[in-house]
Scaffold this motif. Structure first.
Motif, PDB file in Angstrom:
ATOM      1  N   GLY A 107      33.263 -21.482 -15.031  1.00  0.00           N
ATOM      2  CA  GLY A 107      32.934 -20.428 -14.082  1.00  0.00           C
ATOM      3  C   GLY A 107      32.607 -19.127 -14.788  1.00  0.00           C
ATOM      4  O   GLY A 107      31.656 -18.427 -14.433  1.00  0.00           O
TER       5      GLY A 107
ATOM      6  N   ARG B 125      21.397 -12.208 -16.808  1.00  0.00           N
ATOM      7  CA  ARG B 125      20.133 -12.314 -16.083  1.00  0.00           C
ATOM      8  C   ARG B 125      19.858 -11.019 -15.305  1.00  0.00           C
ATOM      9  O   ARG B 125      18.763 -10.465 -15.366  1.00  0.00           O
ATOM     10  CB  ARG B 125      20.227 -13.490 -15.119  1.00  0.00           C
ATOM     11  CG  ARG B 125      19.023 -13.681 -14.249  1.00  0.00           C
ATOM     12  CD  ARG B 125      17.859 -14.176 -15.048  1.00  0.00           C
ATOM     13  NE  ARG B 125      16.702 -14.396 -14.188  1.00  0.00           N
ATOM     14  CZ  ARG B 125      15.555 -14.874 -14.610  1.00  0.00           C
ATOM     15  NH1 ARG B 125      15.401 -15.165 -15.866  1.00  0.00           N
ATOM     16  NH2 ARG B 125      14.557 -15.049 -13.788  1.00  0.00           N
TER      17      ARG B 125
ATOM     18  N   CYS C 168      16.689  -8.443 -15.780  1.00  0.00           N
ATOM     19  CA  CYS C 168      15.774  -8.065 -14.701  1.00  0.00           C
ATOM     20  C   CYS C 168      15.746  -6.552 -14.508  1.00  0.00           C
ATOM     21  O   CYS C 168      14.680  -5.952 -14.361  1.00  0.00           O
ATOM     22  CB  CYS C 168      16.175  -8.746 -13.399  1.00  0.00           C
ATOM     23  SG  CYS C 168      15.918 -10.513 -13.421  1.00  0.00           S
TER      24      CYS C 168
ATOM     25  N   ALA D  14      26.252 -15.742 -17.452  1.00  0.00           N
ATOM     26  CA  ALA D  14      24.803 -15.961 -17.454  1.00  0.00           C
ATOM     27  C   ALA D  14      24.143 -15.126 -16.366  1.00  0.00           C
ATOM     28  O   ALA D  14      23.087 -14.522 -16.582  1.00  0.00           O
ATOM     29  CB  ALA D  14      24.496 -17.438 -17.243  1.00  0.00           C
ATOM     30  N   ALA D  15      24.770 -15.071 -15.200  1.00  0.00           N
ATOM     31  CA  ALA D  15      24.210 -14.283 -14.097  1.00  0.00           C
ATOM     32  C   ALA D  15      24.195 -12.794 -14.445  1.00  0.00           C
ATOM     33  O   ALA D  15      23.251 -12.072 -14.117  1.00  0.00           O
ATOM     34  CB  ALA D  15      25.006 -14.523 -12.834  1.00  0.00           C
TER      35      ALA D  15
ATOM     36  N   LEU E 258      15.691 -10.436  -8.869  1.00  0.00           N
ATOM     37  CA  LEU E 258      14.396 -11.105  -8.916  1.00  0.00           C
ATOM     38  C   LEU E 258      13.411 -10.423  -7.970  1.00  0.00           C
ATOM     39  O   LEU E 258      12.227 -10.320  -8.261  1.00  0.00           O
ATOM     40  CB  LEU E 258      14.561 -12.573  -8.546  1.00  0.00           C
ATOM     41  CG  LEU E 258      13.306 -13.403  -8.732  1.00  0.00           C
ATOM     42  CD1 LEU E 258      13.043 -13.600 -10.203  1.00  0.00           C
ATOM     43  CD2 LEU E 258      13.421 -14.726  -8.030  1.00  0.00           C
TER      44      LEU E 258
ATOM     45  N   LEU F  81      29.201 -19.302 -16.262  1.00  0.00           N
ATOM     46  CA  LEU F  81      28.134 -19.195 -15.270  1.00  0.00           C
ATOM     47  C   LEU F  81      27.953 -17.745 -14.828  1.00  0.00           C
ATOM     48  O   LEU F  81      26.830 -17.237 -14.757  1.00  0.00           O
ATOM     49  CB  LEU F  81      28.481 -20.074 -14.076  1.00  0.00           C
ATOM     50  CG  LEU F  81      27.323 -20.427 -13.144  1.00  0.00           C
ATOM     51  CD1 LEU F  81      27.594 -21.765 -12.495  1.00  0.00           C
ATOM     52  CD2 LEU F  81      27.101 -19.399 -12.062  1.00  0.00           C
ATOM     53  N   ARG F  82      29.063 -17.082 -14.566  1.00  0.00           N
ATOM     54  CA  ARG F  82      28.946 -15.679 -14.127  1.00  0.00           C
ATOM     55  C   ARG F  82      28.379 -14.808 -15.239  1.00  0.00           C
ATOM     56  O   ARG F  82      27.619 -13.882 -14.984  1.00  0.00           O
ATOM     57  CB  ARG F  82      30.321 -15.154 -13.712  1.00  0.00           C
ATOM     58  CG  ARG F  82      30.732 -15.663 -12.364  1.00  0.00           C
ATOM     59  CD  ARG F  82      31.944 -14.938 -11.846  1.00  0.00           C
ATOM     60  NE  ARG F  82      32.711 -15.848 -11.017  1.00  0.00           N
ATOM     61  CZ  ARG F  82      33.777 -16.520 -11.441  1.00  0.00           C
ATOM     62  NH1 ARG F  82      34.226 -16.336 -12.671  1.00  0.00           N
ATOM     63  NH2 ARG F  82      34.398 -17.344 -10.651  1.00  0.00           N
TER      64      ARG F  82
ATOM     65  N   LEU G 250      30.726  -9.617 -10.151  1.00  0.00           N
ATOM     66  CA  LEU G 250      30.783 -10.733 -11.103  1.00  0.00           C
ATOM     67  C   LEU G 250      31.706 -10.402 -12.266  1.00  0.00           C
ATOM     68  O   LEU G 250      32.516 -11.221 -12.705  1.00  0.00           O
ATOM     69  CB  LEU G 250      29.375 -11.025 -11.644  1.00  0.00           C
ATOM     70  CG  LEU G 250      28.403 -11.755 -10.727  1.00  0.00           C
ATOM     71  CD1 LEU G 250      27.001 -11.674 -11.289  1.00  0.00           C
ATOM     72  CD2 LEU G 250      28.812 -13.195 -10.559  1.00  0.00           C
TER      73      LEU G 250
ATOM     74  N   MET H   6      21.973 -17.634  -3.801  1.00  0.00           N
ATOM     75  CA  MET H   6      21.962 -17.801  -5.258  1.00  0.00           C
ATOM     76  C   MET H   6      22.172 -16.449  -5.950  1.00  0.00           C
ATOM     77  O   MET H   6      21.811 -15.404  -5.405  1.00  0.00           O
ATOM     78  CB  MET H   6      20.615 -18.402  -5.652  1.00  0.00           C
ATOM     79  CG  MET H   6      20.582 -19.206  -6.939  1.00  0.00           C
ATOM     80  SD  MET H   6      22.046 -20.093  -7.414  1.00  0.00           S
ATOM     81  CE  MET H   6      21.595 -21.795  -7.085  1.00  0.00           C
ATOM     82  N   LEU H   7      22.742 -16.505  -7.127  1.00  0.00           N
ATOM     83  CA  LEU H   7      23.006 -15.265  -7.864  1.00  0.00           C
ATOM     84  C   LEU H   7      21.710 -14.658  -8.396  1.00  0.00           C
ATOM     85  O   LEU H   7      20.718 -15.351  -8.567  1.00  0.00           O
ATOM     86  CB  LEU H   7      23.954 -15.553  -9.026  1.00  0.00           C
ATOM     87  CG  LEU H   7      25.358 -16.023  -8.633  1.00  0.00           C
ATOM     88  CD1 LEU H   7      26.090 -16.546  -9.842  1.00  0.00           C
ATOM     89  CD2 LEU H   7      26.139 -14.901  -7.994  1.00  0.00           C
ATOM     90  N   ALA H   8      21.760 -13.373  -8.666  1.00  0.00           N
ATOM     91  CA  ALA H   8      20.630 -12.641  -9.277  1.00  0.00           C
ATOM     92  C   ALA H   8      19.363 -12.672  -8.430  1.00  0.00           C
ATOM     93  O   ALA H   8      18.264 -12.520  -8.928  1.00  0.00           O
ATOM     94  CB  ALA H   8      20.332 -13.166 -10.682  1.00  0.00           C
ATOM     95  N   GLU H   9      19.535 -12.875  -7.135  1.00  0.00           N
ATOM     96  CA  GLU H   9      18.383 -12.972  -6.239  1.00  0.00           C
ATOM     97  C   GLU H   9      17.760 -11.583  -6.007  1.00  0.00           C
ATOM     98  O   GLU H   9      16.552 -11.420  -6.015  1.00  0.00           O
ATOM     99  CB  GLU H   9      18.852 -13.557  -4.908  1.00  0.00           C
ATOM    100  CG  GLU H   9      17.801 -14.220  -4.081  1.00  0.00           C
ATOM    101  CD  GLU H   9      17.303 -15.540  -4.678  1.00  0.00           C
ATOM    102  OE1 GLU H   9      16.323 -16.028  -4.164  1.00  0.00           O
ATOM    103  OE2 GLU H   9      17.894 -16.057  -5.649  1.00  0.00           O
TER     104      GLU H   9
END
Lengths: 203, 195
Positions: B60, B70, B74, B66-67, B7, B63-64, B39, B1-4
């Protein structure tokens, strides 16, 4: 009040609460991002694919203007679970139902879901029912092991509990005239302890 | 998953909420930045393809994006919360940090701490008339001018305001000006005796 109730951009709790996952269904094709769904080998996410997404991702893909995906409610916010909370909210383990039950629940209201107002009501009622017990227990357990009291609380409730405990301890210290005593600062003390532990490990 | 990876940085902070500063995760930050670059480049490619007439790439890109946002959140939260912790340390440890704590900071954080120190000192000099006002003093309202203290560690010689030199030896007791020894109490060298 502890920062965990605040919902600001830099808040660690807010970031973790928006990481909770919820089931989604793809409505419009999303090209070249097939790797997000571990169930397929395809290059693209095709309409009809079901997968779990973190809240922050779902939020940007599903809003009043865009319907790239549609979302479903996570099971702990669905009708059957709301009924359980309705019956007696005090016995439910909210920590197990997502450590950020309230925070994530309020975030869910941003989707225009049909159940939105029911969820909002249920959250409020749950909180009201549980608050009395939390306040009572946090202000009446002095110098006790509080694990059994807090392990069913969600993170918001835990910070409330902590606030109550701090107040109780401060009041006790004031009553025994300990507040005027100058103390070593907390960070220094913790630092010492850690250092001592590290030294013991070496020897 | 993205942005893992991003996190993971946040979780690291959450685990150390008790007031210890974990080592600066340079590797983690670099990996997040690399993911963000990938990304961004993919999005650029899709955008220029859309300009040339290809259809349906918008989801797409969204979504990218948003990642990317995010990851940004973080990373910024990681740095910000660390700085908050370091700022708190200035008030708890004083102007000199212990070596082990400093070791866990990255170079920019050390610089920031130095600057913060300087700003605070300049400000404290500028207020309260001649000689300034030490804001880190009297964190609790003082009740007496002198207090009784006991040494918890061998600290060596200590010169008081009136020019006397006393030796702070472990377990010795002294009657000192509160303003002089408050810092030593906060640093854990002396213990305040209350009867």
């Amino acid at each position: 009040m502890s920062s965990s109730i605040n919902d600001h951009f830099f808040s660690i709790d807010s970031i973790l609460a928006t990481q909770e996952r919820l089931p989604c269904k793809v409505e419009l094709p999303i090209f070249r991002l097939g790797y997000l769904d571990s169930a397929t080998d395809g290059n693209d996410l095709l309409p009809g694919t079901k997968l779990e997404m973190p809240f922050w991702m779902a939020q940007s893909l599903c809003s009043r203007r865009r319907h790239i995906i549609s979302i479903e409610l996570p099971k702990q916010y669905r009708g059957s679970y709301r009924e359980i909370l309705d019956a007696d909210a005090n016995v439910v383990d909210l920590h197990k139902m997502g450590p950020y039950y309230y925070a994530f629940g309020t975030q869910l209201l941003r989707f225009d879901h049909a159940d939105g107002s029911d969820i909002a009501k249920s959250l409020l009622m749950t909180f009201q029912m549980r608050f009395r017990k939390i306040m009572d227990s946090s202000r009446n357990s002095f110098n006790e092991d509080t694990c059994s009291l807090t392990n069913k609380l969600d993170e918001t409730e835990r910070s409330l509990f902590k606030a109550g405990q701090k107040e109780l301890n401060d009041f006790q210290r004031w009553e025994t005239r300990e507040t005027e005593k100058l103390m070593t600062s907390k960070m220094v003390r913790n630092h010492r302890k850690r250092k001592r532990a590290a030294l013991e490990e070496i020897s | 998953m993205l942005a893992e990876k991003a996190l993971e940085l946040i979780r690291e902070l959450q685990r150390s909420k008790d007031g210890s500063l974990p080592p600066y995760n340079e590797d983690g930050v670099r990996q997040v930045l690399e993911e963000m670059r990938a990304l961004f480049e993919q999005n650029q490619k899709d955008v220029s393809a859309t300009v040339e007439g290809e259809k349906g790439l918008f989801s797409g890109v969204q979504l990218r994006h948003a990642a990317l946002e995010r990851n940004k959140r973080c990373l910024l939260a990681y740095l910000y919360n660390r700085l908050e912790e370091i700022r708190k340390m200035r008030w708890e440890f004083g102007s000199v940090l212990p070596g082990e704590v400093k070791y866990n900071m990255c170079e920019q954080e050390v610089q920031w701490f130095g600057k913060y120190n300087k700003m605070l000192a300049t400000y404290m000099r500028s207020i309260g008339g001649v000689g300034g006002l030490d804001l880190t003093q009297d964190m609790k309202p003082p009740k007496t001018l002198y207090i009784e203290v006991r040494c918890l560690a061998d600290h060596g010689e200590f010169e008081t305001q009136d020019g006397n030199i006393i030796v702070l030896k472990k377990n010795s007791q002294h009657f000192l000006l509160r303003s002089e020894c408050e810092h030593l109490i906060r640093q854990g060298v002396l213990e305040h005796m209350v009867h």
